[in-house]
Design a protein around this motif. Structure first.
Motif, short mmCIF file in Angstrom:
data_model
loop_
_atom_site.label_atom_id
_atom_site.label_comp_id
_atom_site.label_asym_id
_atom_site.label_seq_id
_atom_site.Cartn_x
_atom_site.Cartn_y
_atom_site.Cartn_z
N HIS A 170 0.96 -1.31 0.21
CA HIS A 170 0.06 0.04 0.06
C HIS A 170 0.85 1.13 -0.12
CE1 HIS A 170 -3.62 -2.36 0.19
NE2 HIS A 170 -2.96 -3.24 0.97
N TRP A 171 2.00 1.16 -0.44
CA TRP A 171 2.82 2.29 -0.37
C TRP A 171 2.40 2.64 -2.10
CZ3 TRP A 171 8.60 0.10 0.22
CH2 TRP A 171 8.64 0.18 1.64
N THR A 172 2.31 3.91 -2.40
CA THR A 172 2.02 4.59 -3.68
C THR A 172 3.12 4.56 -4.87
OG1 THR A 172 0.64 5.85 -2.33
CG2 THR A 172 0.55 6.53 -4.58
N VAL A 173 2.33 4.03 -5.91
CA VAL A 173 3.52 3.92 -7.16
C VAL A 173 3.98 5.60 -7.26
CG1 VAL A 173 4.08 3.74 -9.48
CG2 VAL A 173 2.50 1.88 -8.08
N PRO A 174 5.26 6.09 -7.44
CA PRO A 174 5.57 7.26 -7.54
C PRO A 174 5.01 7.83 -9.03
CG PRO A 174 7.51 5.94 -7.04
CD PRO A 174 6.32 5.01 -7.38
N ALA A 179 3.83 8.07 -15.01
CA ALA A 179 3.91 8.56 -16.07
C ALA A 179 4.86 8.32 -17.22
CB ALA A 179 4.50 10.24 -15.90
N GLN A 180 5.97 7.54 -16.71
CA GLN A 180 6.85 6.91 -17.75
C GLN A 180 6.11 5.68 -18.50
OE1 GLN A 180 10.48 5.49 -15.81
NE2 GLN A 180 11.08 4.06 -17.19
N TYR A 181 5.28 5.20 -17.89
CA TYR A 181 4.71 3.96 -18.51
C TYR A 181 3.18 4.33 -18.99
CZ TYR A 181 8.58 1.26 -17.01
OH TYR A 181 9.85 0.88 -16.58
N GLY A 182 2.87 5.65 -18.52
CA GLY A 182 1.49 6.01 -19.21
C GLY A 182 0.32 5.30 -18.44
N LEU A 183 0.53 4.93 -17.23
CA LEU A 183 -0.34 3.96 -16.49
C LEU A 183 -1.45 4.72 -15.62
CD1 LEU A 183 2.46 1.59 -14.75
CD2 LEU A 183 0.81 0.92 -16.40
N PRO A 184 -2.52 4.06 -15.61
CA PRO A 184 -3.65 4.75 -14.87
C PRO A 184 -3.39 4.68 -13.24
CG PRO A 184 -4.59 2.91 -15.92
CD PRO A 184 -2.94 2.88 -16.62
N VAL A 185 -4.28 5.55 -12.60
CA VAL A 185 -4.42 5.21 -11.13
C VAL A 185 -5.19 4.35 -10.93
CG1 VAL A 185 -4.28 6.51 -8.94
CG2 VAL A 185 -3.28 7.69 -10.72
N ASP A 242 10.23 -3.25 -13.16
CA ASP A 242 10.51 -1.96 -12.88
C ASP A 242 9.63 -1.72 -11.49
OD1 ASP A 242 12.15 0.13 -13.07
OD2 ASP A 242 10.95 1.18 -14.36
N LEU A 243 8.57 -1.72 -11.63
CA LEU A 243 7.87 -1.32 -10.03
C LEU A 243 8.24 -2.04 -9.02
CD1 LEU A 243 4.09 -0.89 -11.78
CD2 LEU A 243 6.09 0.75 -11.34
#
Ligand code: ZN
Length: 316
Positions: A170-174, A179-185, A242-243
């Motif tokens: 439950h740490w938040t992805v920085p 942004a680097q991977y264009g991922l949604p929240v 990477d994550l």
């Protein structure tokens, strides 16, 4: 030593579909298994749930023989407990929601009951006699349907102020990585958004696959396709690595464990052991050595063992 003087413990691993009890005699450096039984989890009725556990413990007591005191019970339970009230906040067992499970079990069993979450029990089991046996410290990281963990020093679980130390899922992805991977929240059932668990767990990897243009396949299928040259599968695994590398690097910065032991379904992915150290180094400053990343010795089978070790730790 007669059996009446020898200490004993019950460890109970509670899952959404089954409850497993294992009864142990204290053999000094390790525990010796005496009895093991599994029953289906009564999912909707709390009284039935308590009765099922009372029945298991009674049969475990019989197998342990005459004891000076009732054997303490350690319980590994998924979900989150409100540290102020002791109430179960989120569980995959509806019967438990809002209940003070520790107090109810203590009443039903008339003995000491210690509750930890399933990830903490996994970590303790791997720290004592498991993959990280003998090391000064270790972090057990579960990557399965969710992501969580536990931190042990000298074979003892460090639980912390809220008893949630090690909840790295439950740490938040920085934001720069999103942004680097264009991922949604992605929303998380914990009430926050963007939690690592939503991206790096088994279901998270499937979502990364869909994001990379794939069909959201299961993790083992994604790995097989990547090995056959499938671009979407390879991209999903690269983002996942990477994550996860970022998360494990953060664990090094927070705890600096002497080893990280992986558990859960994704601990079966062999490439993680080879590639995670380099993926972690990309998120660490120069001069930091990455700790070994190890496969589990007991894995999921260590849940009841870890719960018994937690009972032993608390009763020392
Ligand atoms: Zn969360």
């Amino acid at each position: 030593m007669t059996s009446s003087e020898q200490r004993s413990y019950h460890g109970i691993d509670i899952g959404g579909t089954k409850i497993e009890l294992v009864s142990w005699l204290d053999a000094g450096s390790d525990l010796r298994e005496v009895f093991r039984e599994r029953v289906a989890t009564p999912g909707t009725d709390f009284d039935e749930f308590l009765a099922a556990i009372a029945g298991l413990v009674a049969r475990g007591d019989t197998a342990l023989g005459q004891q000076a005191k009732p054997a303490p019970v350690g319980v590994g339970l998924p979900g989150v407990i409100d540290s102020a009230t002791g109430r179960q906040l989120s569980s995959n067992i509806p019967a438990l929601n809002g209940r003070i499970v520790a107090a109810a079990l203590q009443g039903a069993l008339a003995r000491t009951v210690v509750i930890g979450n399933d990830c903490q029990c996994f970590a303790l089991s791997e720290a004592q006699g498991g993959a990280a046996a003998g090391l000064p410290s270790m972090f057990g990281a579960i990557i399965g349907t969710g992501a969580g963990g536990g931190y042990c020093v000298d074979g003892r679980l460090q639980r912390g102020f809220n008893a949630i130390a090690g909840e790295w899922g439950h740490w938040t992805v920085p934001a720069p990585l999103l942004a680097q991977y264009g991922l949604p929240v992605f929303d998380c059932p914990c009430g926050k958004a963007g939690c690592l668990e939503r991206y790096v767990s088994g279901p998270g990897l499937s979502k990364l696959h869909a994001h990379a243009g794939g069909d959201g396949a299961q993790p083992l299928t994604i790995v097989a396709r990547a090995n056959n040259g499938d671009a979407a599968a390879a991209q999903a695994l690269a983002i996942h690595l990477d994550l996860l590398g970022h998360a494990m690097a953060s664990l090094v910065l927070a705890y600096d464990p002497h080893a990280i032991v992986l558990g859960g379904g994704l601990s079966k992915l062999a490439h993680l052991y080879q590639q995670l150290p380099a993926a972690m180094r990309r998120h660490l400053f120069r001069g930091v050595q990455t700790p070994p990343v190890l496969p589990p010795r007991f894995g999921d089978a260590g849940g009841a063992r870890g719960a018994a070790l937690l009972a032993r730790q608390q009763s020392e």
